[in-house]
Design a protein around this motif. Structure first.
Motif, PDB file in Angstrom:
ATOM      1  N   PHE A  88     -48.649 -32.079   6.287  1.00 38.94           N
ATOM      2  CA  PHE A  88     -49.475 -31.072   6.941  1.00 38.94           C
ATOM      3  C   PHE A  88     -50.594 -30.645   6.004  1.00 38.94           C
ATOM      4  O   PHE A  88     -50.525 -30.826   4.797  1.00 38.94           O
ATOM      5  N   ASP A  89     -51.626 -30.083   6.601  1.00 36.04           N
ATOM      6  CA  ASP A  89     -52.781 -29.624   5.849  1.00 36.04           C
ATOM      7  C   ASP A  89     -52.761 -28.097   5.788  1.00 36.04           C
ATOM      8  O   ASP A  89     -51.980 -27.435   6.491  1.00 36.04           O
ATOM      9  N   ARG A  90     -53.610 -27.553   4.954  1.00 34.57           N
ATOM     10  CA  ARG A  90     -53.757 -26.088   4.907  1.00 34.57           C
ATOM     11  C   ARG A  90     -54.166 -25.569   6.276  1.00 34.57           C
ATOM     12  O   ARG A  90     -55.058 -26.091   6.921  1.00 34.57           O
ATOM     13  N   GLY A  91     -53.463 -24.529   6.721  1.00 38.55           N
ATOM     14  CA  GLY A  91     -53.755 -23.949   8.027  1.00 38.55           C
ATOM     15  C   GLY A  91     -52.956 -24.530   9.165  1.00 38.55           C
ATOM     16  O   GLY A  91     -52.983 -23.995  10.272  1.00 38.55           O
ATOM     17  N   ASP A  92     -52.227 -25.627   8.924  1.00 38.63           N
ATOM     18  CA  ASP A  92     -51.388 -26.196   9.976  1.00 38.63           C
ATOM     19  C   ASP A  92     -50.160 -25.322  10.203  1.00 38.63           C
ATOM     20  O   ASP A  92     -49.696 -24.614   9.302  1.00 38.63           O
ATOM     21  N   CYS A  93     -49.630 -25.419  11.409  1.00 40.18           N
ATOM     22  CA  CYS A  93     -48.415 -24.677  11.754  1.00 40.18           C
ATOM     23  C   CYS A  93     -47.196 -25.415  11.203  1.00 40.18           C
ATOM     24  O   CYS A  93     -47.096 -26.645  11.321  1.00 40.18           O
ATOM     25  N   VAL A  94     -46.281 -24.675  10.589  1.00 41.75           N
ATOM     26  CA  VAL A  94     -45.034 -25.249  10.073  1.00 41.75           C
ATOM     27  C   VAL A  94     -43.857 -24.366  10.480  1.00 41.75           C
ATOM     28  O   VAL A  94     -44.008 -23.157  10.681  1.00 41.75           O
ATOM     29  N   ARG A  95     -42.696 -24.985  10.603  1.00 37.68           N
ATOM     30  CA  ARG A  95     -41.472 -24.223  10.850  1.00 37.68           C
ATOM     31  C   ARG A  95     -40.972 -23.634   9.536  1.00 37.68           C
ATOM     32  O   ARG A  95     -41.162 -24.215   8.468  1.00 37.68           O
ATOM     33  N   VAL A  96     -40.312 -22.495   9.636  1.00 38.43           N
ATOM     34  CA  VAL A  96     -39.642 -21.885   8.490  1.00 38.43           C
ATOM     35  C   VAL A  96     -38.143 -21.986   8.746  1.00 38.43           C
ATOM     36  O   VAL A  96     -37.639 -21.467   9.759  1.00 38.43           O
ATOM     37  N   ILE A  97     -37.445 -22.682   7.849  1.00 39.68           N
ATOM     38  CA  ILE A  97     -36.027 -22.986   8.049  1.00 39.68           C
ATOM     39  C   ILE A  97     -35.186 -22.217   7.034  1.00 39.68           C
ATOM     40  O   ILE A  97     -35.500 -22.197   5.842  1.00 39.68           O
ATOM     41  N   GLY A  98     -34.115 -21.580   7.507  1.00 41.78           N
ATOM     42  CA  GLY A  98     -33.224 -20.823   6.647  1.00 41.78           C
ATOM     43  C   GLY A  98     -32.248 -21.707   5.897  1.00 41.78           C
ATOM     44  O   GLY A  98     -32.177 -22.935   6.112  1.00 41.78           O
ATOM     45  N   ALA A  99     -31.456 -21.082   5.031  1.00 42.08           N
ATOM     46  CA  ALA A  99     -30.506 -21.827   4.203  1.00 42.08           C
ATOM     47  C   ALA A  99     -29.447 -22.535   5.033  1.00 42.08           C
ATOM     48  O   ALA A  99     -28.891 -23.560   4.609  1.00 42.08           O
ATOM     49  N   ASP A 100     -29.163 -22.016   6.235  1.00 41.02           N
ATOM     50  CA  ASP A 100     -28.159 -22.637   7.104  1.00 41.02           C
ATOM     51  C   ASP A 100     -28.745 -23.720   8.004  1.00 41.02           C
ATOM     52  O   ASP A 100     -28.040 -24.292   8.839  1.00 41.02           O
ATOM     53  N   GLY A 101     -30.044 -23.995   7.871  1.00 40.74           N
ATOM     54  CA  GLY A 101     -30.684 -25.020   8.678  1.00 40.74           C
ATOM     55  C   GLY A 101     -31.298 -24.520   9.964  1.00 40.74           C
ATOM     56  O   GLY A 101     -31.960 -25.287  10.678  1.00 40.74           O
ATOM     57  N   GLY A 102     -31.094 -23.252  10.279  1.00 44.11           N
ATOM     58  CA  GLY A 102     -31.659 -22.692  11.500  1.00 44.11           C
ATOM     59  C   GLY A 102     -33.142 -22.365  11.340  1.00 44.11           C
ATOM     60  O   GLY A 102     -33.594 -22.026  10.243  1.00 44.11           O
TER      61      GLY A 102
END
Length: 384
Positions: A323-337
């Motif tokens: 991904f590039d700067r400004g792209d949307c990304v998911r944020v994933i917790g320690a449990d994978g959720g």
């Protein structure tokens, strides 16, 4: 920046919306800026005093100003129906004249202008959008009044906004303004053109932009002979601004101090917005962008996000995807959720370098002074 909703009963009037707004974009058309092929210096000085009064009350102001082509035509002796290349030449000559006029007007009110020239790509291509937003934010933080215009010298029909009402709406969207002021040759929206129909009724408050409202818009002001917009383009601009949580005021610019006139009760039309700019922006992130990657974070970072904090690089444990700067990304917790989604402050390769590291180390790792976070809290939407 804190966003203030402009749709409550206490603020649902033109004067009240102007008092409540914290970040305001003011669009000024050619018919107001240009007087017989020269800058309308007296009028510009009056508007500058109004802008200074807003600034003294803690408001931030961006000006979107037409007039370069009209002033350049006057200097070069060109007709209004000039060829595209002649119009672009007129813009090149007229833009410096336009900025000289704004420099004189704003300096007279103790303010510093900053020229910003945009093309449509600057607000519709993600990387350029980020760069334009960063520049405008920096100018506002430094106390500058940005004066925005379309870069008519290089813009072609394929990449033009088409009119500065639309440019003003995109600028309001870009800076997350909560009020867009469109200075016009009439004092708001009427049920018909008041210059042709004396029984037309003025609409001070508009809460929806349905087909019935849009049908009330007339054509461009042919009498002025210098602009390209009209009420139809103003309502289209209001629709764009409204989708970004920004209310719109359509105001007569014929008064010497047009904003002061509205503040003291002069007639105008307010088109409300159903949300704040920040709420609209986060809805766009959550619902309109496809994630290009993911950042896996530790429990401490997850707890900080739950408390309304930004995501720091020190809390990122793993980087996934390209991904590039400004792209949307998911944020994933320690449990994978999946905890949420946000806009990455750095590209994937840079994020790999800074993950797990403190903010003070970022510049040395990526080679430039960038944001001190992996995802800013304003660019983050948490699920649930």
């Amino acid at each position: 920046m804190t966003s203030i909703a402009l749709t409550t009963p206490e603020t649902a009037s033109p004067a009240a919306s102007l008092r409540a707004a914290r970040r305001i974009v003011i669009k000024v058309g050619s018919s107001l800026v240009v007087d017989r092929k020269a800058p309308a210096t007296v009028w510009l000085a009056g508007l500058a005093v109004d802008i200074a009064a807003l600034r003294a009350k803690g408001r931030q102001v961006v000006v979107v100003s037409s007039g370069a082509v009209a002033l350049g035509r006057g200097r070069l002796g060109l007709e209004k129906n000039a060829r595209l290349d002649e119009k672009q030449a007129a813009a090149a000559v007229g833009q410096s004249l336009l900025m000289q006029a704004w420099e004189a007007a704003l300096a007279g009110a103790g303010l510093t202008p900053g020229q910003v020239l945009l093309t449509r790509d600057d607000t519709e291509r993600r990387r350029r959008w980020l760069n334009a937003r960063a520049t405008l934010e920096a100018l506002l933080k430094l106390g500058v009044v940005p004066v925005v215009n379309e870069n008519d010298t290089v813009a072609t029909e394929e990449i033009r906004y088409g009119d500065n009402d639309r440019l003003a709406a995109r600028t309001a969207q870009l800076v997350r303004a909560d009020l867009l002021v469109l200075l016009s040759d009439v004092d708001g929206l009427y049920t018909a053109d008041p210059r042709r129909n004396p029984t037309a009724e003025h609409l001070p408050l508009i809460e929806t932009l349905g087909p019935d409202i849009l049908a009330m818009a007339g054509g461009a002001n042919a009498d002025a002979g210098v602009g390209t917009g009209g009420m139809a383009t103003k309502l289209e601009a209001a629709r764009i601004a409204r989708s970004a949580g920004c209310a719109t005021l359509i105001v007569s610019g014929l008064a010497t101090r047009p904003l002061s006139a509205v503040a003291t009760g002069a007639r105008a039309s307010l088109i409300t917005a159903p949300a704040t700019p920040l709420q609209a922006y986060k809805s766009w992130i959550a619902g309109s962008l496809e994630p290009a990657g993911a950042l896996a974070i530790d429990d401490g970072a997850a707890e900080a996000l739950g408390g309304g904090r930004s995501l720091l690089a020190s809390g990122v444990k793993r980087v996934e995807g390209r991904f590039d700067r400004g792209d949307c990304v998911r944020v994933i917790g320690a449990d994978g959720g999946v905890l949420g989604v946000g806009l990455a402050a750095y590209a994937a390769d840079e994020m790999e370098k800074i993950r797990g590291r403190h903010s003070g180390e970022i510049e040395g790792l990526v080679g430039y002074k960038g944001p001190g976070v992996a995802i800013h809290r304003d660019d983050l939407v948490l699920h649930g």
